[in-house]
Design a protein around this motif. Sequence first.
Motif, PDB file in Angstrom:
ATOM      1  N   ASP A  50       0.830  -1.201   0.000  1.00 21.73           N
ATOM      2  CA  ASP A  50       0.000   0.000   0.000  1.00 21.73           C
ATOM      3  C   ASP A  50       0.873   1.263   0.000  1.00 21.73           C
ATOM      4  O   ASP A  50       0.368   2.364   0.039  1.00 21.73           O
ATOM      5  CB  ASP A  50      -0.941   0.011   1.194  1.00 21.73           C
ATOM      6  N   ARG A  51       2.187   1.111  -0.063  1.00 25.38           N
ATOM      7  CA  ARG A  51       3.118   2.232  -0.065  1.00 25.38           C
ATOM      8  C   ARG A  51       3.486   2.677  -1.487  1.00 25.38           C
ATOM      9  O   ARG A  51       4.051   3.729  -1.669  1.00 25.38           O
ATOM     10  CB  ARG A  51       4.407   1.883   0.686  1.00 25.38           C
ATOM     11  N   TYR A  52       3.225   1.858  -2.481  1.00 25.98           N
ATOM     12  CA  TYR A  52       3.540   2.244  -3.855  1.00 25.98           C
ATOM     13  C   TYR A  52       2.741   1.411  -4.850  1.00 25.98           C
ATOM     14  O   TYR A  52       2.239   0.341  -4.521  1.00 25.98           O
ATOM     15  CB  TYR A  52       5.044   2.109  -4.149  1.00 25.98           C
ATOM     16  N   GLU A  53       2.629   1.935  -6.076  1.00 26.66           N
ATOM     17  CA  GLU A  53       2.011   1.188  -7.159  1.00 26.66           C
ATOM     18  C   GLU A  53       2.623   1.649  -8.481  1.00 26.66           C
ATOM     19  O   GLU A  53       2.938   2.818  -8.661  1.00 26.66           O
ATOM     20  CB  GLU A  53       0.493   1.371  -7.181  1.00 26.66           C
ATOM     21  N   GLU A  84      -1.466  11.374   4.800  1.00 27.90           N
ATOM     22  CA  GLU A  84      -1.188  10.636   3.575  1.00 27.90           C
ATOM     23  C   GLU A  84      -0.846  11.589   2.438  1.00 27.90           C
ATOM     24  O   GLU A  84      -1.536  12.579   2.203  1.00 27.90           O
ATOM     25  CB  GLU A  84      -2.394   9.769   3.191  1.00 27.90           C
ATOM     26  N   HIS A  85       0.263  11.273   1.746  1.00 29.12           N
ATOM     27  CA  HIS A  85       0.716  12.096   0.617  1.00 29.12           C
ATOM     28  C   HIS A  85       1.342  11.176  -0.434  1.00 29.12           C
ATOM     29  O   HIS A  85       2.286  10.451  -0.153  1.00 29.12           O
ATOM     30  CB  HIS A  85       1.732  13.136   1.086  1.00 29.12           C
ATOM     31  N   TRP A  86       0.806  11.205  -1.641  1.00 29.18           N
ATOM     32  CA  TRP A  86       1.283  10.369  -2.745  1.00 29.18           C
ATOM     33  C   TRP A  86       1.931  11.242  -3.808  1.00 29.18           C
ATOM     34  O   TRP A  86       1.446  12.331  -4.106  1.00 29.18           O
ATOM     35  CB  TRP A  86       0.115   9.604  -3.371  1.00 29.18           C
ATOM     36  N   VAL A  87       3.038  10.762  -4.393  1.00 28.20           N
ATOM     37  CA  VAL A  87       3.705  11.452  -5.493  1.00 28.20           C
ATOM     38  C   VAL A  87       4.046  10.444  -6.589  1.00 28.20           C
ATOM     39  O   VAL A  87       4.320   9.281  -6.302  1.00 28.20           O
ATOM     40  CB  VAL A  87       4.992  12.179  -5.048  1.00 28.20           C
ATOM     41  N   GLU A  88       3.999  10.900  -7.836  1.00 29.76           N
ATOM     42  CA  GLU A  88       4.406  10.052  -8.955  1.00 29.76           C
ATOM     43  C   GLU A  88       5.850  10.358  -9.291  1.00 29.76           C
ATOM     44  O   GLU A  88       6.193  11.486  -9.648  1.00 29.76           O
ATOM     45  CB  GLU A  88       3.518  10.278 -10.177  1.00 29.76           C
ATOM     46  N   MET A 135      12.660   3.765 -16.783  1.00 29.85           N
ATOM     47  CA  MET A 135      12.541   2.380 -16.329  1.00 29.85           C
ATOM     48  C   MET A 135      11.208   2.088 -15.650  1.00 29.85           C
ATOM     49  O   MET A 135      10.690   0.989 -15.751  1.00 29.85           O
ATOM     50  CB  MET A 135      13.681   2.039 -15.361  1.00 29.85           C
ATOM     51  N   ALA A 136      10.660   3.075 -14.943  1.00 30.96           N
ATOM     52  CA  ALA A 136       9.399   2.865 -14.228  1.00 30.96           C
ATOM     53  C   ALA A 136       8.821   4.203 -13.808  1.00 30.96           C
ATOM     54  O   ALA A 136       9.538   5.188 -13.666  1.00 30.96           O
ATOM     55  CB  ALA A 136       9.619   2.011 -12.979  1.00 30.96           C
ATOM     56  N   VAL A 137       7.515   4.200 -13.633  1.00 36.75           N
ATOM     57  CA  VAL A 137       6.820   5.317 -12.994  1.00 36.75           C
ATOM     58  C   VAL A 137       6.055   4.702 -11.830  1.00 36.75           C
ATOM     59  O   VAL A 137       5.310   3.740 -12.007  1.00 36.75           O
ATOM     60  CB  VAL A 137       5.865   6.039 -13.964  1.00 36.75           C
ATOM     61  N   ILE A 138       6.291   5.250 -10.660  1.00 35.27           N
ATOM     62  CA  ILE A 138       5.708   4.675  -9.450  1.00 35.27           C
ATOM     63  C   ILE A 138       5.000   5.761  -8.652  1.00 35.27           C
ATOM     64  O   ILE A 138       5.548   6.831  -8.415  1.00 35.27           O
ATOM     65  CB  ILE A 138       6.787   3.998  -8.589  1.00 35.27           C
ATOM     66  N   ASN A 139       3.773   5.469  -8.274  1.00 37.57           N
ATOM     67  CA  ASN A 139       3.004   6.331  -7.382  1.00 37.57           C
ATOM     68  C   ASN A 139       3.374   5.906  -5.966  1.00 37.57           C
ATOM     69  O   ASN A 139       3.012   4.820  -5.525  1.00 37.57           O
ATOM     70  CB  ASN A 139       1.512   6.159  -7.661  1.00 37.57           C
ATOM     71  N   GLU A 140       4.157   6.738  -5.265  1.00 34.45           N
ATOM     72  CA  GLU A 140       4.677   6.373  -3.951  1.00 34.45           C
ATOM     73  C   GLU A 140       4.003   7.147  -2.839  1.00 34.45           C
ATOM     74  O   GLU A 140       3.768   8.339  -2.955  1.00 34.45           O
ATOM     75  CB  GLU A 140       6.183   6.630  -3.879  1.00 34.45           C
ATOM     76  N   ASN A 141       3.725   6.440  -1.769  1.00 36.52           N
ATOM     77  CA  ASN A 141       3.180   7.042  -0.567  1.00 36.52           C
ATOM     78  C   ASN A 141       4.361   7.539   0.270  1.00 36.52           C
ATOM     79  O   ASN A 141       5.131   6.751   0.800  1.00 36.52           O
ATOM     80  CB  ASN A 141       2.367   6.004   0.210  1.00 36.52           C
ATOM     81  N   VAL A 142       4.522   8.846   0.353  1.00 33.84           N
ATOM     82  CA  VAL A 142       5.621   9.449   1.104  1.00 33.84           C
ATOM     83  C   VAL A 142       5.089  10.120   2.375  1.00 33.84           C
ATOM     84  O   VAL A 142       5.611  11.141   2.818  1.00 33.84           O
ATOM     85  CB  VAL A 142       6.416  10.447   0.228  1.00 33.84           C
ATOM     86  N   SER A 143       4.084   9.522   2.948  1.00 35.50           N
ATOM     87  CA  SER A 143       3.414  10.081   4.119  1.00 35.50           C
ATOM     88  C   SER A 143       4.353  10.191   5.311  1.00 35.50           C
ATOM     89  O   SER A 143       5.267   9.388   5.479  1.00 35.50           O
ATOM     90  CB  SER A 143       2.237   9.193   4.518  1.00 35.50           C
TER      91      SER A 143
END
Length: 69
Positions: free
Chosen positions: A3-6, A42-46, A29-37
């Motif tokens: 639940d910390r990244y997708e 809760e705060h998500w960044v791509e 290589m990848a794009v990841i939606n990360e939970n940097v809370s």
Amino acid sequence: MSDRYEYVPHRLLRHPVRDIASGVEGELMAVINENVSDSGREHWVELAYIRGASGREFTTSVSNVEPAG
């Protein structure tokens, strides 16, 4: 999947790109939606993961990625 990244699909995956913030070019290589809370907020960044010519990967905001060339 944590639940910390997708992982996020992106049209430039495995293509040459440039990070407009640094000017460095490499392969996306990848794009990841990360939970940097922190502190319970809760705060998500791509983040874009780019592999440079040295073989090392670095991250940048997805909004900083453009096709190289």
